[in-house]
Design a protein around this motif. Structure first.
Motif, PDB file in Angstrom:
ATOM      1  N   SER A 140     -13.673  10.250  51.998  1.00 34.93           N
ATOM      2  CA  SER A 140     -13.587  10.755  50.629  1.00 34.93           C
ATOM      3  C   SER A 140     -13.967  12.225  50.523  1.00 34.93           C
ATOM      4  N   ASP A 141     -14.092  12.890  51.647  1.00 36.21           N
ATOM      5  CA  ASP A 141     -14.492  14.291  51.641  1.00 36.21           C
ATOM      6  C   ASP A 141     -13.591  15.084  52.571  1.00 36.21           C
ATOM      7  N   SER A 142     -13.161  16.246  52.101  1.00 39.39           N
ATOM      8  CA  SER A 142     -12.202  17.058  52.848  1.00 39.39           C
ATOM      9  C   SER A 142     -12.767  17.547  54.175  1.00 39.39           C
ATOM     10  N   ASP A 143     -14.031  17.973  54.208  1.00 36.28           N
ATOM     11  CA  ASP A 143     -14.639  18.444  55.451  1.00 36.28           C
ATOM     12  C   ASP A 143     -14.741  17.328  56.479  1.00 36.28           C
ATOM     13  N   MET A 144     -14.904  16.096  56.013  1.00 41.87           N
ATOM     14  CA  MET A 144     -15.011  14.946  56.910  1.00 41.87           C
ATOM     15  C   MET A 144     -13.641  14.519  57.444  1.00 41.87           C
ATOM     16  N   VAL A 145     -12.620  14.644  56.633  1.00 43.44           N
ATOM     17  CA  VAL A 145     -11.291  14.167  57.003  1.00 43.44           C
ATOM     18  C   VAL A 145     -10.645  15.030  58.078  1.00 43.44           C
ATOM     19  N   LEU A 146     -10.816  16.340  57.978  1.00 43.67           N
ATOM     20  CA  LEU A 146     -10.083  17.252  58.859  1.00 43.67           C
ATOM     21  C   LEU A 146     -10.234  16.958  60.353  1.00 43.67           C
ATOM     22  N   PRO A 147     -11.445  16.745  60.878  1.00 45.14           N
ATOM     23  CA  PRO A 147     -11.550  16.485  62.322  1.00 45.14           C
ATOM     24  C   PRO A 147     -10.759  15.263  62.767  1.00 45.14           C
ATOM     25  N   ALA A 148     -10.800  14.199  61.971  1.00 41.96           N
ATOM     26  CA  ALA A 148     -10.066  12.986  62.325  1.00 41.96           C
ATOM     27  C   ALA A 148      -8.562  13.196  62.214  1.00 41.96           C
ATOM     28  N   ALA A 149      -8.131  13.860  61.159  1.00 41.84           N
ATOM     29  CA  ALA A 149      -6.701  14.063  60.944  1.00 41.84           C
ATOM     30  C   ALA A 149      -6.094  14.949  62.022  1.00 41.84           C
TER      31      ALA A 149
END
Length: 406
Positions: A125-134
């Protein structure tokens, strides 16, 4: 069947037995090859299942948003399977805890792809958290659908592989600005923002742009650097209450919203507080305190017993039975995201992007989700909720008239 005993064969009988043994060995090798071709973690007999990976931060500062989302995702997978799957194909949901740690999150994505062989990854639910996985997923040509990260910059940061099941921050910020001017009659706004995350930087940026475009004036911007810096906010606001702002935008992380609102009130500012979806938490009333005054926040849907939607009512009932508490909009986002990903995988198992485009329209608990004209963000309405005197109520949905460019 009755078991019989035979005398061991010798001599001329050896050759046929050797042939039989060889055939058995070949058969066993063939069976082993089939078993090894089934992805790790796939139960026997489910090699044709729809395999969805999920990463949610069940610990750390993002857990208040991600725990409900993860529960909603599990519930969606369970209900799909209870209905017999999609086209007879069951859903296998493999979930890891990102622990609000970007290194852990990237490793989780790598494990889901390399070990669990998922077809698509969802979550967070957070953009900073999503980027590494994506980015890990995109490197393996695997689509990532985020259930609640709202940065409209995300698709451009991971082109072609990162989709949103939610609206963008520019959409919710525009809805908040328009509401502040049309319903709160605010002509001036004070902005208090956490400068340490992408979400809390983007939300006020778009809010200020739309508020000014509507003829409003931003009287002051007060930044702070994460939760440890919130105690400085009251001092920074000294003298801001005269003249009093018409509204106060508070852009905060989910664990910090209560403290940030208390800091605003401690400075003697009584104007309505308006914020984004990070405020959508059952903990907000207690965290903000009894003197919080009027708080309005944007979110992804009215997931409450007051909703007239029968699907929402059924979801709330089942969620409560499973988890012993009421869901919020992030729980509904997790639920919707699994359904979207599963249907896309069923439509196009080898190309999830094609499946998302072929999906046309999914009518979810949080609104219509569709990806047309190469869009990676759906066009969805924004729900506004009010917290006042400890009671939360819906103020309805709004489609902003003008949405700032990402």
């Amino acid at each position: 069947m009755k078991k019989t005993t035979k005398t061991p064969k010798t001599g001329s009988d050896f050759r046929p037995l050797a042939i039989l043994a060889g055939a058995v060995i070949l058969a066993l090798i063939f069976v082993a090859a089939i078993v090894l071709s089934v992805p790790a973690g796939t139960p026997t007999g489910q090699s044709d299942a729809i395999r969805i990976g999920a990463i949610y931060n069940l610990n750390g500062s993002q857990s208040s948003l991600d725990i409900p989302s993860a529960r909603g995702a599990r519930l969606a997978a369970a209900q799909i399977n209870e209905r017999g799957g999609i086209g007879g194909r069951q859903v296998i949901l493999t979930e890891y805890d990102g622990k609000t740690n970007t290194t852990e999150i990237a490793a989780d994505a790598d494990r889901l792809i390399g070990t669990d062989h998922v077809q698509v990854i969802i979550g967070m639910s957070d953009s900073d958290m999503v980027l590494p996985a994506a980015r890990v997923a995109a490197g393996a040509r695997t689509v990532f659908v985020t259930s609640g990260a709202t940065s409209p910059l995300l698709p451009g940061q991971v082109p072609g592989y990162l989709y949103l099941a939610c609206y963008g921050d520019n959409t919710q910020a525009a809805a908040a600005a328009e509401f502040a001017q049309s319903d709160l009659n605010a002509t001036t706004a004070l902005v208090v923002m956490d400068n340490s995350t992408e979400y809390t930087r983007l939300l006020p940026k778009y809010f200020m742009e739309r508020f000014a475009e509507g003829g409003g004036t931003i009287t002051k911007v007060v930044p702070y650097e994460g939760s440890q810096d919130i105690p400085s906010v009251a001092g920074k606001l000294s003298g801001t209450a005269v003249p009093a702002p018409g509204v106060v935008l508070v852009a905060c992380g989910p664990e910090d919203c209560g403290a940030a609102i208390r800091a605003v009130r401690a400075a003697g500012i009584t104007a309505p507080v308006i914020g984004g979806d990070s405020m959508d938490s059952p903990k907000l009333a207690a965290a903000a305190g009894p003197d919080a005054g009027r708080i309005v926040y944007t979110t992804h849907g009215d997931i409450s017993t007051s909703s007239a939607d029968p699907d929402t009512s059924a979801f709330i009932k089942r969620y409560y039975i499973e988890y012993g508490e009421k869901p919020n909009a992030f729980a509904a986002l997790g639920y919707d995201t699994v359904n979207v990903a599963a249907q896309a995988a069923a439509l196009s198992p080898s190309d999830i992007r094609a499946g998302l485009v072929s999906l046309k329209t999914y009518d979810g608990l949080t609104g219509t989700i569709a990806y047309h004209n190469n869009a990676q963000i759906p066009e969805k309405s924004v729900t506004l909720m009010e917290l006042n005197g400890g009671t939360v109520r819906s103020l309805g949905e709004r489609v902003p008239r003008i949405v700032p460019a990402p």
